[in-house]
Design a protein around this motif. Structure first.
Motif, PDB file in Angstrom:
ATOM      1  N   MET A 155       0.774  -0.837   0.026  1.00 16.61           N
ATOM      2  CA  MET A 155      -0.089   0.293  -0.267  1.00 16.61           C
ATOM      3  C   MET A 155       0.823   1.229   0.095  1.00 16.61           C
ATOM      4  SD  MET A 155      -2.295   0.862   2.685  1.00 16.61           S
ATOM      5  CE  MET A 155      -4.035   1.956   2.048  1.00 16.61           C
ATOM      6  N   SER A 156       0.574   2.084  -0.788  1.00  9.81           N
ATOM      7  CA  SER A 156       1.305   3.729  -0.835  1.00  9.81           C
ATOM      8  C   SER A 156       0.542   4.379   0.063  1.00  9.81           C
ATOM      9  CB  SER A 156       1.351   3.998  -2.735  1.00  9.81           C
ATOM     10  OG  SER A 156      -0.421   4.390  -3.072  1.00  9.81           O
ATOM     11  N   THR A 157       1.939   4.968   0.452  1.00  9.11           N
ATOM     12  CA  THR A 157       1.766   6.080   1.303  1.00  9.11           C
ATOM     13  C   THR A 157       0.769   7.478   0.560  1.00  9.11           C
ATOM     14  OG1 THR A 157       4.248   6.471   2.268  1.00  9.11           O
ATOM     15  CG2 THR A 157       2.948   7.852   2.881  1.00  9.11           C
ATOM     16  N   PRO A 158      -0.229   8.006   1.592  1.00  8.32           N
ATOM     17  CA  PRO A 158      -1.093   8.952   1.452  1.00  8.32           C
ATOM     18  C   PRO A 158      -0.235  10.204   0.661  1.00  8.32           C
ATOM     19  CG  PRO A 158      -1.693   8.325   3.160  1.00  8.32           C
ATOM     20  CD  PRO A 158      -0.462   6.937   3.041  1.00  8.32           C
ATOM     21  N   LYS A 159      -0.794  10.692   0.163  1.00  9.47           N
ATOM     22  CA  LYS A 159      -0.365  12.284  -0.061  1.00  9.47           C
ATOM     23  C   LYS A 159      -0.853  13.598   0.317  1.00  9.47           C
ATOM     24  CE  LYS A 159       3.107  10.244  -3.220  1.00  9.47           C
ATOM     25  NZ  LYS A 159       2.967   9.360  -2.761  1.00  9.47           N
ATOM     26  N   LEU A 160      -0.262  14.637   0.698  1.00  9.30           N
ATOM     27  CA  LEU A 160      -1.072  15.309   0.954  1.00  9.30           C
ATOM     28  C   LEU A 160      -0.390  17.198   0.615  1.00  9.30           C
ATOM     29  CD1 LEU A 160      -2.656  17.317   2.817  1.00  9.30           C
ATOM     30  CD2 LEU A 160      -0.739  16.814   4.729  1.00  9.30           C
ATOM     31  N   ALA A 161      -1.030  17.437   0.260  1.00 12.85           N
ATOM     32  CA  ALA A 161      -0.444  19.162  -0.602  1.00 12.85           C
ATOM     33  C   ALA A 161      -1.313  20.385  -0.141  1.00 12.85           C
ATOM     34  CB  ALA A 161      -0.500  19.031  -1.890  1.00 12.85           C
ATOM     35  N   PHE A 162      -1.073  21.761   0.213  1.00 10.74           N
ATOM     36  CA  PHE A 162      -0.995  23.317   0.561  1.00 10.74           C
ATOM     37  C   PHE A 162      -0.738  23.942  -0.856  1.00 10.74           C
ATOM     38  CE2 PHE A 162      -1.416  21.292   4.748  1.00 10.74           C
ATOM     39  CZ  PHE A 162      -1.168  21.327   5.633  1.00 10.74           C
ATOM     40  N   TYR A 163      -1.692  24.523  -1.070  1.00  9.78           N
ATOM     41  CA  TYR A 163      -1.358  26.282  -1.314  1.00  9.78           C
ATOM     42  C   TYR A 163      -2.424  27.282  -0.326  1.00  9.78           C
ATOM     43  CZ  TYR A 163      -1.766  29.257  -5.485  1.00  9.78           C
ATOM     44  OH  TYR A 163      -2.256  30.297  -5.866  1.00  9.78           O
ATOM     45  N   ILE A 164      -1.364  27.597   0.189  1.00  6.65           N
ATOM     46  CA  ILE A 164      -1.244  28.508   0.796  1.00  6.65           C
ATOM     47  C   ILE A 164      -1.227  30.093   0.136  1.00  6.65           C
ATOM     48  CG2 ILE A 164      -0.977  30.244   3.023  1.00  6.65           C
ATOM     49  CD1 ILE A 164       0.547  26.874   4.070  1.00  6.65           C
ATOM     50  N   LEU A 165      -2.634  30.836   0.328  1.00  6.01           N
ATOM     51  CA  LEU A 165      -2.414  32.711  -0.154  1.00  6.01           C
ATOM     52  C   LEU A 165      -2.681  33.106   1.429  1.00  6.01           C
ATOM     53  CD1 LEU A 165      -4.825  33.070  -2.854  1.00  6.01           C
ATOM     54  CD2 LEU A 165      -2.349  32.008  -2.711  1.00  6.01           C
ATOM     55  N   GLY A 166      -2.058  33.335   1.946  1.00  3.76           N
ATOM     56  CA  GLY A 166      -2.073  34.431   2.687  1.00  3.76           C
ATOM     57  C   GLY A 166      -0.976  34.746   4.111  1.00  3.76           C
ATOM     58  N   CYS A 167      -1.627  35.064   5.458  1.00  7.62           N
ATOM     59  CA  CYS A 167      -0.832  35.411   6.181  1.00  7.62           C
ATOM     60  C   CYS A 167       0.267  34.853   6.908  1.00  7.62           C
ATOM     61  CB  CYS A 167      -1.583  36.102   7.214  1.00  7.62           C
ATOM     62  SG  CYS A 167      -2.916  35.337   8.121  1.00  7.62           S
ATOM     63  N   LYS A 168       1.053  35.413   7.568  1.00  5.19           N
ATOM     64  CA  LYS A 168       1.742  34.047   8.361  1.00  5.19           C
ATOM     65  C   LYS A 168       1.245  32.956   9.420  1.00  5.19           C
ATOM     66  CE  LYS A 168       6.131  36.786   8.670  1.00  5.19           C
ATOM     67  NZ  LYS A 168       6.284  38.180   9.387  1.00  5.19           N
ATOM     68  N   LEU A 169       0.079  33.301   9.909  1.00  4.66           N
ATOM     69  CA  LEU A 169      -0.902  32.662  10.631  1.00  4.66           C
ATOM     70  C   LEU A 169      -1.782  31.698   9.782  1.00  4.66           C
ATOM     71  CD1 LEU A 169      -2.332  32.364  13.226  1.00  4.66           C
ATOM     72  CD2 LEU A 169      -4.027  33.924  12.478  1.00  4.66           C
ATOM     73  N   ILE A 170      -1.607  31.853   8.648  1.00  2.00           N
ATOM     74  CA  ILE A 170      -1.987  30.446   7.902  1.00  2.00           C
ATOM     75  C   ILE A 170      -0.959  29.764   7.600  1.00  2.00           C
ATOM     76  CG2 ILE A 170      -3.392  29.727   5.347  1.00  2.00           C
ATOM     77  CD1 ILE A 170      -5.317  31.609   6.785  1.00  2.00           C
ATOM     78  N   SER A 171      -0.131  29.806   7.181  1.00  2.00           N
ATOM     79  CA  SER A 171       0.861  29.109   7.203  1.00  2.00           C
ATOM     80  C   SER A 171       1.788  28.310   8.444  1.00  2.00           C
ATOM     81  CB  SER A 171       2.361  29.980   6.727  1.00  2.00           C
ATOM     82  OG  SER A 171       2.287  30.933   5.584  1.00  2.00           O
ATOM     83  N   PHE A 172       1.539  29.210   9.502  1.00  2.00           N
ATOM     84  CA  PHE A 172       1.966  28.806  11.274  1.00  2.00           C
ATOM     85  C   PHE A 172       0.949  27.680  10.778  1.00  2.00           C
ATOM     86  CE2 PHE A 172       1.097  28.260  15.500  1.00  2.00           C
ATOM     87  CZ  PHE A 172       1.522  27.547  15.922  1.00  2.00           C
ATOM     88  N   GLU A 173      -0.835  27.768  11.230  1.00  2.00           N
ATOM     89  CA  GLU A 173      -1.748  26.513  10.852  1.00  2.00           C
ATOM     90  C   GLU A 173      -1.552  25.299   9.956  1.00  2.00           C
ATOM     91  OE1 GLU A 173      -4.934  29.004  10.462  1.00  2.00           O
ATOM     92  OE2 GLU A 173      -5.677  29.460  12.532  1.00  2.00           O
ATOM     93  N   ALA A 174      -1.307  25.893   8.343  1.00  2.00           N
ATOM     94  CA  ALA A 174      -0.607  25.105   7.765  1.00  2.00           C
ATOM     95  C   ALA A 174       0.121  23.945   7.969  1.00  2.00           C
ATOM     96  CB  ALA A 174      -0.789  25.507   6.464  1.00  2.00           C
ATOM     97  N   SER A 175       1.427  24.347   9.003  1.00  2.00           N
ATOM     98  CA  SER A 175       2.465  23.628   9.437  1.00  2.00           C
ATOM     99  C   SER A 175       1.755  23.084  10.805  1.00  2.00           C
ATOM    100  CB  SER A 175       3.772  24.533  10.122  1.00  2.00           C
ATOM    101  OG  SER A 175       4.181  25.409   8.588  1.00  2.00           O
ATOM    102  N   ASN A 176       0.972  23.285  11.433  1.00  2.00           N
ATOM    103  CA  ASN A 176       0.548  22.605  12.536  1.00  2.00           C
ATOM    104  C   ASN A 176      -0.369  21.141  12.260  1.00  2.00           C
ATOM    105  OD1 ASN A 176       1.568  23.670  14.290  1.00  2.00           O
ATOM    106  ND2 ASN A 176      -0.144  24.870  15.089  1.00  2.00           N
ATOM    107  N   MET A 177      -0.710  21.961  11.090  1.00  2.00           N
ATOM    108  CA  MET A 177      -1.993  20.273   9.765  1.00  2.00           C
ATOM    109  C   MET A 177      -0.756  19.736   9.115  1.00  2.00           C
ATOM    110  SD  MET A 177      -5.209  21.847   8.374  1.00  2.00           S
ATOM    111  CE  MET A 177      -4.242  23.747   7.960  1.00  2.00           C
ATOM    112  N   THR A 178       0.194  20.030   8.855  1.00  2.00           N
ATOM    113  CA  THR A 178       0.733  18.625   8.413  1.00  2.00           C
ATOM    114  C   THR A 178       1.436  17.729   8.900  1.00  2.00           C
ATOM    115  OG1 THR A 178       1.690  20.359   6.702  1.00  2.00           O
ATOM    116  CG2 THR A 178       3.288  18.692   6.360  1.00  2.00           C
TER     117      THR A 178
END
Length: 60
Positions: free
Chosen positions: A1-24
C-alpha cells in the motif's frame, strides 16, 4: 500500500502558514507525506486568509 499524499496551497498571512505547518504535522503522524499539487496528492488543502483577500479586492 502506498503512502497517502497531502498538498497545501496557501495564500495569505503568516498565521495561515503556521496553521498549515501544524496541520502537516498532524497528517504526518497519521502517515501522510507532504508533496506539491503537481504530484497529484490524495488530499489537497487550499487555505486563504480573509484579511489578505479583502486587501486584494481593495487594491486589485
Amino acid at each position: 500500500m502506498s503512502t497517502p499524499k497531502l498538498a497545501f496551497y496557501i495564500l495569505g498571512c503568516k498565521l495561515i502558514s503556521f496553521e498549515a505547518s501544524n496541520m502537516t504535522i498532524n497528517f504526518e503522524v497519521e502517515g501522510y507525506e507532504r508533496v506539491e499539487f503537481q504530484e497529484h496528492p490524495d488530499v489537497g488543502v487550499i487555505s486563504i486568509c480573509s484579511v489578505t483577500e479583502n486587501v486584494v479586492k481593495s487594491f486589485g
